[in-house]
Design a protein around this motif. Structure first.
Motif, PDB file in Angstrom:
ATOM      1  N   HIS A  52       0.823  -0.994   0.044  1.00  0.00           N
ATOM      2  CA  HIS A  52       0.013  -0.031  -0.011  1.00  0.00           C
ATOM      3  C   HIS A  52       0.953   1.375   0.064  1.00  0.00           C
ATOM      4  O   HIS A  52       1.741   1.304   0.800  1.00  0.00           O
ATOM      5  CB  HIS A  52      -0.767   0.141   1.143  1.00  0.00           C
ATOM      6  CG  HIS A  52      -1.951  -1.123   1.200  1.00  0.00           C
ATOM      7  ND1 HIS A  52      -2.838  -1.500   0.557  1.00  0.00           N
ATOM      8  CD2 HIS A  52      -1.399  -2.379   1.950  1.00  0.00           C
ATOM      9  CE1 HIS A  52      -3.245  -2.809   0.940  1.00  0.00           C
ATOM     10  NE2 HIS A  52      -2.567  -3.247   1.880  1.00  0.00           N
ATOM     11  N   SER A  53       0.533   2.117  -0.954  1.00  0.00           N
ATOM     12  CA  SER A  53       1.468   3.139  -1.032  1.00  0.00           C
ATOM     13  C   SER A  53       0.751   4.657  -1.539  1.00  0.00           C
ATOM     14  O   SER A  53       0.037   4.472  -2.191  1.00  0.00           O
ATOM     15  CB  SER A  53       2.683   2.904  -2.140  1.00  0.00           C
ATOM     16  OG  SER A  53       3.689   3.947  -2.446  1.00  0.00           O
ATOM     17  N   THR A  54       1.516   5.572  -1.011  1.00  0.00           N
ATOM     18  CA  THR A  54       0.996   6.895  -1.451  1.00  0.00           C
ATOM     19  C   THR A  54       2.182   7.967  -1.983  1.00  0.00           C
ATOM     20  O   THR A  54       3.274   8.021  -1.181  1.00  0.00           O
ATOM     21  CB  THR A  54       0.198   7.630  -0.368  1.00  0.00           C
ATOM     22  OG1 THR A  54      -0.730   7.041   0.114  1.00  0.00           O
ATOM     23  CG2 THR A  54      -0.183   8.976  -0.659  1.00  0.00           C
ATOM     24  N   LEU A  55       2.136   8.248  -2.973  1.00  0.00           N
ATOM     25  CA  LEU A  55       3.340   9.132  -3.742  1.00  0.00           C
ATOM     26  C   LEU A  55       3.751  10.021  -2.635  1.00  0.00           C
ATOM     27  O   LEU A  55       2.898  10.924  -2.167  1.00  0.00           O
ATOM     28  CB  LEU A  55       3.101   9.764  -5.158  1.00  0.00           C
ATOM     29  CG  LEU A  55       3.053   8.588  -6.227  1.00  0.00           C
ATOM     30  CD1 LEU A  55       2.706   9.353  -7.378  1.00  0.00           C
ATOM     31  CD2 LEU A  55       4.521   8.083  -6.235  1.00  0.00           C
ATOM     32  N   ASN A  56       4.833  10.242  -2.287  1.00  0.00           N
ATOM     33  CA  ASN A  56       5.570  11.261  -1.523  1.00  0.00           C
ATOM     34  C   ASN A  56       5.237  11.223  -0.053  1.00  0.00           C
ATOM     35  O   ASN A  56       5.469  12.106   0.670  1.00  0.00           O
ATOM     36  CB  ASN A  56       5.185  12.818  -1.970  1.00  0.00           C
ATOM     37  CG  ASN A  56       5.858  13.252  -3.557  1.00  0.00           C
ATOM     38  OD1 ASN A  56       6.774  12.859  -3.660  1.00  0.00           O
ATOM     39  ND2 ASN A  56       4.802  13.510  -4.384  1.00  0.00           N
TER      40      ASN A  56
END
Length: 334
Positions: free
Chosen positions: A315-319
């Protein structure tokens, strides 16, 4: 129609399945079976005859027939055996497709690895060639130190790639997961944290551990757990931001032990969140171009977890950062 006409249709129409009568004009059914196998060995053959005996059935099977149907038979019986034969053909084609796909991937893998092995070796050779031609120039000593250091870094990259390649070979050969026993992930996690605390400090990263005092055992071995958690922690450090944080947390469900490795780094674009688990799949952008890596760490993690009956998710969110979540089946007494 006779057997010769049937063979001609086999050549021109290329059927998936044919029904062969053992008693035909001009050429017998056994000879037809033999010739069909020469034309296309994957055609499914169903033999029918009014002279059914055990010996003729065995002879037809030895010649390459898939099944045997004695006369008289009903339309439903014929339909059933033809459907079974077509299902077999479908399975054969699917197996062939998967085999060809695997062979293609292996060829691609070998080509890519050969290129990756060659690149650092070429760089080392070039550095050494230049050093050999420096002579007694004023910059010789300074350049020797600088370029010897560069050679050392290239050799480290090479050794890292070779280690990852050997790990993949061990996984695919079953050598890495055949020594499984009940083991607590807590030991491996603690060891990995101790091992990479210094590297985290060098990068200005805080390494935090959130783990209960007791963690249920999983069916695994120390080497597999160390490989999985080391890859995830090293990535979390490398792709983090200055003064960032890496948090390793452990929780349990009824059936699983779940280990999460979270960072406050650059994040992963949505379109890359599956490809990073493919061999040599790396995110390529300005922020990652100077970060070393083989592109094999996450594929190795996924392969090991697949063999163990576990899974890995991201699970990832940019920046903002990424979290890799590893689920391992809890050990159950036999």
């Amino acid at each position: 129609e006779d057997g010769l006409q049937g063979l001609e249709k086999v050549r021109t129409e290329k059927p998936d399945l044919i029904v062969v009568d053992l008693k035909m004009p001009k050429i017998g059914g056994m000879e037809v079976i033999s010739r069909v196998r020469e034309i296309d060995s994957e055609i499914v053959l169903v033999v029918i005859t009014g002279y059914a005996t055990i010996s003729t059935a065995v002879e037809a099977m030895k010649a390459g027939a898939y099944d045997f149907l004695p006369k008289p038979f009903t339309a439903d019986e014929l339909r059933l055996i033809v459907n079974r034969g077509l299902e077999r053909r479908h399975l054969m084609e699917e197996s062939k497709r998967l085999r060809q796909e695997k062979e293609k991937m292996q060829r691609h893998f070998i080509t890519f690895v050969s290129h990756e092995l060659q690149s650092p070796l070429v760089a080392v050779q070039q550095y050494l060639d230049v050093l050999n031609h420096l002579g007694d120039t004023p910059q010789r000593e300074q350049l020797q130190v600088e370029w010897t250091s560069r050679c050392s870094e290239k050799v480290k990259d090479l050794l890292s790639l070779i280690r990852d390649w050997l790990t993949i070979s061990k996984i695919e050969g079953g050598a890495l997961v055949d020594r499984m026993k009940a083991i607590s992930p807590a030991t491996a996690i603690t060891e990995v944290v101790r091992m990479y605390e210094g590297q985290a400090r060098e990068h200005g990263i805080a390494l935090k551990l959130d783990m209960p005092e007791r963690v249920s055992p999983v069916k695994c071995n120390e080497e597999c757990l160390n490989i999985i958690f080391s890859n995830l922690v090293v990535n979390a450090i490398k792709y983090n931001k200055p003064e960032g944080t890496v948090t390793i947390s452990v929780e349990e469900t009824t059936d699983e032990v779940v280990v999460s490795v979270s960072d406050t780094g650059i994040g992963i674009p949505e379109e890359n969140r599956e490809s990073i688990f493919e061999e040599f799949g790396r995110v390529k952008c300005d922020m990652t171009k100077d970060i070393p890596g083989t592109g094999l760490g996450l594929p190795i993690c996924r392969k090991i977890l697949h063999e163990l009956g576990g899974k890995i998710e991201v699970h990832s969110t940019l920046n903002e950062g990424s979290t890799f979540r590893v689920s391992l089946p809890r050990y159950k007494e036999p």
